[in-house]
Design a protein around this motif. Structure first.
Motif, PDB file in Angstrom:
ATOM      1  N   UNK A  97       0.815  -1.223   0.000  1.00  8.32           N
ATOM      2  CA  UNK A  97       0.000   0.000   0.000  1.00  8.32           C
ATOM      3  C   UNK A  97       0.846   1.270   0.000  1.00  8.32           C
ATOM      4  N   UNK A  98       2.076   1.202   0.494  1.00  9.09           N
ATOM      5  CA  UNK A  98       2.958   2.365   0.533  1.00  9.09           C
ATOM      6  C   UNK A  98       3.870   2.468  -0.690  1.00  9.09           C
ATOM      7  N   UNK A  99       3.858   1.454  -1.554  1.00  7.04           N
ATOM      8  CA  UNK A  99       4.742   1.425  -2.718  1.00  7.04           C
ATOM      9  C   UNK A  99       4.268   2.416  -3.788  1.00  7.04           C
ATOM     10  N   UNK A 100       5.160   2.806  -4.690  1.00  4.50           N
ATOM     11  CA  UNK A 100       4.756   3.660  -5.807  1.00  4.50           C
ATOM     12  C   UNK A 100       3.725   2.935  -6.687  1.00  4.50           C
ATOM     13  N   UNK A 101       2.909   3.681  -7.425  1.00  2.00           N
ATOM     14  CA  UNK A 101       1.849   3.059  -8.225  1.00  2.00           C
ATOM     15  C   UNK A 101       2.364   2.020  -9.229  1.00  2.00           C
ATOM     16  N   UNK A 102       3.525   2.259  -9.815  1.00  2.00           N
ATOM     17  CA  UNK A 102       4.058   1.306 -10.787  1.00  2.00           C
ATOM     18  C   UNK A 102       4.317  -0.047 -10.134  1.00  2.00           C
ATOM     19  N   UNK A 103       4.861  -0.018  -8.939  1.00  2.00           N
ATOM     20  CA  UNK A 103       5.153  -1.262  -8.212  1.00  2.00           C
ATOM     21  C   UNK A 103       3.862  -1.932  -7.767  1.00  2.00           C
ATOM     22  N   UNK A 104       2.884  -1.149  -7.324  1.00  2.00           N
ATOM     23  CA  UNK A 104       1.588  -1.708  -6.917  1.00  2.00           C
ATOM     24  C   UNK A 104       0.932  -2.465  -8.064  1.00  2.00           C
ATOM     25  N   UNK A 105       0.985  -1.906  -9.264  1.00  2.00           N
ATOM     26  CA  UNK A 105       0.369  -2.564 -10.413  1.00  2.00           C
ATOM     27  C   UNK A 105       1.084  -3.870 -10.732  1.00  2.00           C
ATOM     28  N   UNK A 106       2.410  -3.873 -10.667  1.00  2.00           N
ATOM     29  CA  UNK A 106       3.163  -5.106 -10.923  1.00  2.00           C
ATOM     30  C   UNK A 106       2.816  -6.167  -9.882  1.00  2.00           C
ATOM     31  N   UNK A 107       2.735  -5.775  -8.615  1.00  2.00           N
ATOM     32  CA  UNK A 107       2.391  -6.719  -7.546  1.00  2.00           C
ATOM     33  C   UNK A 107       1.000  -7.289  -7.764  1.00  2.00           C
ATOM     34  N   UNK A 108       0.045  -6.440  -8.126  1.00  2.00           N
ATOM     35  CA  UNK A 108      -1.320  -6.919  -8.364  1.00  2.00           C
ATOM     36  C   UNK A 108      -1.363  -7.884  -9.545  1.00  2.00           C
ATOM     37  N   UNK A 109      -0.596  -7.617 -10.601  1.00  2.00           N
ATOM     38  CA  UNK A 109      -0.548  -8.536 -11.735  1.00  2.00           C
ATOM     39  C   UNK A 109       0.046  -9.879 -11.325  1.00  2.00           C
ATOM     40  N   UNK A 110       1.099  -9.853 -10.513  1.00  2.00           N
ATOM     41  CA  UNK A 110       1.680 -11.103 -10.017  1.00  2.00           C
ATOM     42  C   UNK A 110       0.699 -11.870  -9.143  1.00  2.00           C
ATOM     43  N   UNK A 111      -0.071 -11.153  -8.339  1.00  2.00           N
ATOM     44  CA  UNK A 111      -1.070 -11.822  -7.505  1.00  2.00           C
ATOM     45  C   UNK A 111      -2.151 -12.481  -8.351  1.00  2.00           C
ATOM     46  N   UNK A 112      -2.537 -11.849  -9.446  1.00  2.00           N
ATOM     47  CA  UNK A 112      -3.526 -12.448 -10.352  1.00  2.00           C
ATOM     48  C   UNK A 112      -2.953 -13.710 -10.976  1.00  2.00           C
TER      49      UNK A 112
END
Length: 85
Positions: A64-79
């Motif tokens: 939640x504290x990461x930059x938006x670019x990293x958040x999107x990559x993490x969410x894609x990996x979670x999917x």
């Protein structure tokens, strides 16, 4: 998981004027661009990945504290990992 974009200022500006200039977002405001809501399935997936509740809670805080670019990559990996599980 839900992903919210916080771009209300740009929407208000677009309503007032059609050709509103959009300056670049300063780095200290970029992490406020996205708001991630993790549901129970996401938390269970993270629990499987990290193994215990304390590490999972720390990972969620970091996400939640990461930059938006990293958040999107993490969410894609979670999917991707969620489909494999």
């Amino acid at each position: 998981m839900k992903l919210y974009l916080n771009n209300r200022e740009q929407e208000n500006c677009a309503r007032k004027e059609r050709n509103c200039p959009k300056p670049p977002v300063p780095p200290h405001l970029r992490k406020n661009l996205l708001d991630i809501e993790l549901d129970t399935l996401d938390m269970e997936l993270l629990q499987k990945i990290f193994g215990d509740e304390d590490t999972t809670a720390a990972a969620v805080h970091i996400i939640k504290e990461a930059p938006p670019e990293i958040q999107i990559i993490i969410l894609q990996l979670m999917v991707i990992l969620g489909k494999e599980a």
